[in-house]
Design an enzyme around this catalytic site. Structure first.
Site, PDB file in Angstrom:
ATOM      1  N   GLY A 133      -8.407   9.352 -13.778  1.00  0.00           N
ATOM      2  CA  GLY A 133      -8.669  10.775 -13.868  1.00  0.00           C
ATOM      3  C   GLY A 133      -9.868  11.164 -13.030  1.00  0.00           C
ATOM      4  O   GLY A 133     -10.678  10.321 -12.630  1.00  0.00           O
ATOM      5  N   CYS A 134      -9.998  12.453 -12.767  1.00  0.00           N
ATOM      6  CA  CYS A 134     -11.061  12.931 -11.870  1.00  0.00           C
ATOM      7  C   CYS A 134     -12.445  12.807 -12.507  1.00  0.00           C
ATOM      8  O   CYS A 134     -13.364  12.245 -11.908  1.00  0.00           O
ATOM      9  CB  CYS A 134     -10.770  14.353 -11.427  1.00  0.00           C
ATOM     10  SG  CYS A 134     -10.399  15.515 -12.766  1.00  0.00           S
TER      11      CYS A 134
END
Length: 326
Positions: A133-134
């Site tokens: 995920g970012c």
């Protein structure tokens, strides 16, 4: 070598960044692009930097996936949407590599966790790769050099642009709700909090917020160490830790979002310690959530999975770290 690639969920924000990278990649051939909403539309008319691409978006579903053989499948689908496609790929194209951008397999021990700066050795040659995920990318890279010295749960205060909320309408990507505003959300048990905690093997607290800009993430980290330190020692430690990672820039000054938007790397800096309690430290990292937080890592993971140099396709791509963008 040319890696024949199918991207499913290709019309989202991440797809808009990933497809031009794959299209320009010297060792990648895009065979099909799946998008239900844009099915039948020419790719070159829908996305920038795709001039000359002859493909049209196609409605690729698990039921017809047998018709789309490939070496690599990239799944850019919402959380919960990857499973049926993975089953279909394994049934019809079992030797292919899958890179999944959702959170569906980041906690699955049978999949490799695709954070290249930390896990390059296990990503190399892998067949099932869960893209991070970012928020999780920034948080774990910012925390990794500190892990052995932590004595409590570090706190990560994050602010993201609204592209991180995707295209499905919600308060977090509603311009009216975000105007002159900042929205805290998921302040306990955020999926990226669990993801970072698992992959750094230490409990982490993540406090995410969304702001009225489109792209980028800024993370401010507060941590308590088992020994006192100072800003100079922290800077030197991080610089040594990431000396072989060309997409991680370590510097003394506080990084700003405007410096990293549309670039492939991450900047870590702003090291500070408390004078009365020098074991309490803070630092800042910034990254582009659509690139290093998503599309850039897909390219890195593809390269590693197929035995290519890790930055192939990124050297000449837009926004390579250290280069100006148009």
């Amino acid at each position: 070598m040319s890696v024949e690639t199918v991207v499913i969920g290709a019309r989202g924000y991440t797809g808009g960044e990933l497809l031009p990278l794959l299209f320009a990649h010297p060792d990648c051939t895009i065979k099909a692009l799946g998008s239900s909403s844009a099915a039948g539309e020419p790719v070159s008319s829908q996305l920038a930097r795709m001039d000359g691409c002859p493909l049209h978006f196609t409605d690729i579903q698990p039921g017809n996936l047998e018709q789309f053989p490939a070496d690599l499948y990239v799944l850019a689908l919402p959380n919960g949407g990857a499973g049926a496609y993975v089953e279909a790929i394994e049934r019809h194209h079992g030797k292919a590599v899958i890179i999944d951008l959702s959170a569906d397999f980041r906690f699955d021990s049978s999949w490799v966790y695709g954070q290249p700066e930390r896990f390059e050795a296990v990503i190399a040659g892998a067949k099932r790769i869960a893209n991070p995920g970012c928020y999780a990318t920034g948080a774990q890279l910012a925390l990794a050099p500190l892990i052995s010295g932590l004595i409590s749960s570090p706190v990560v205060f994050g602010i993201s642009g609204f592209s991180g909320a995707g295209k499905t309408p919600s308060q977090r990507n509603d311009p009216a709700a975000l105007k002159d505003n900042i929205l805290p959300y998921a302040l306990v048990d955020h999926v990226h909090e669990r993801e970072v905690s698992l992959h750094v093997n230490h409990q982490v607290r993540l406090l995410p917020h969304v702001a009225p800009f489109f792209r980028g993430i800024s993370l401010t980290i507060s941590a308590e160490l088992n020994e006192p330190t100072d800003a100079v020692a922290l800077f030197r430690n991080y610089r040594q830790f990431y000396q072989d990672c060309p997409l991680v820039l370590v510097r003394e000054e506080i990084p700003q979002l405007v410096e990293i938007r549309e670039r492939h790397g991450i900047i870590i800096g702003g090291f500070a310690t408390s004078k009365p309690r020098p074991q309490h430290v803070s630092l800042v990292c910034v990254l582009d959530n659509l690139l290093k937080g998503a599309a850039t890592q897909v390219v890195q993971n593809m390269n590693l999975a197929f035995g290519l140099p890790p930055l192939t396709g990124l050297e000449t791509g837009p926004g390579f770290f250290g280069e100006k963008t148009e």
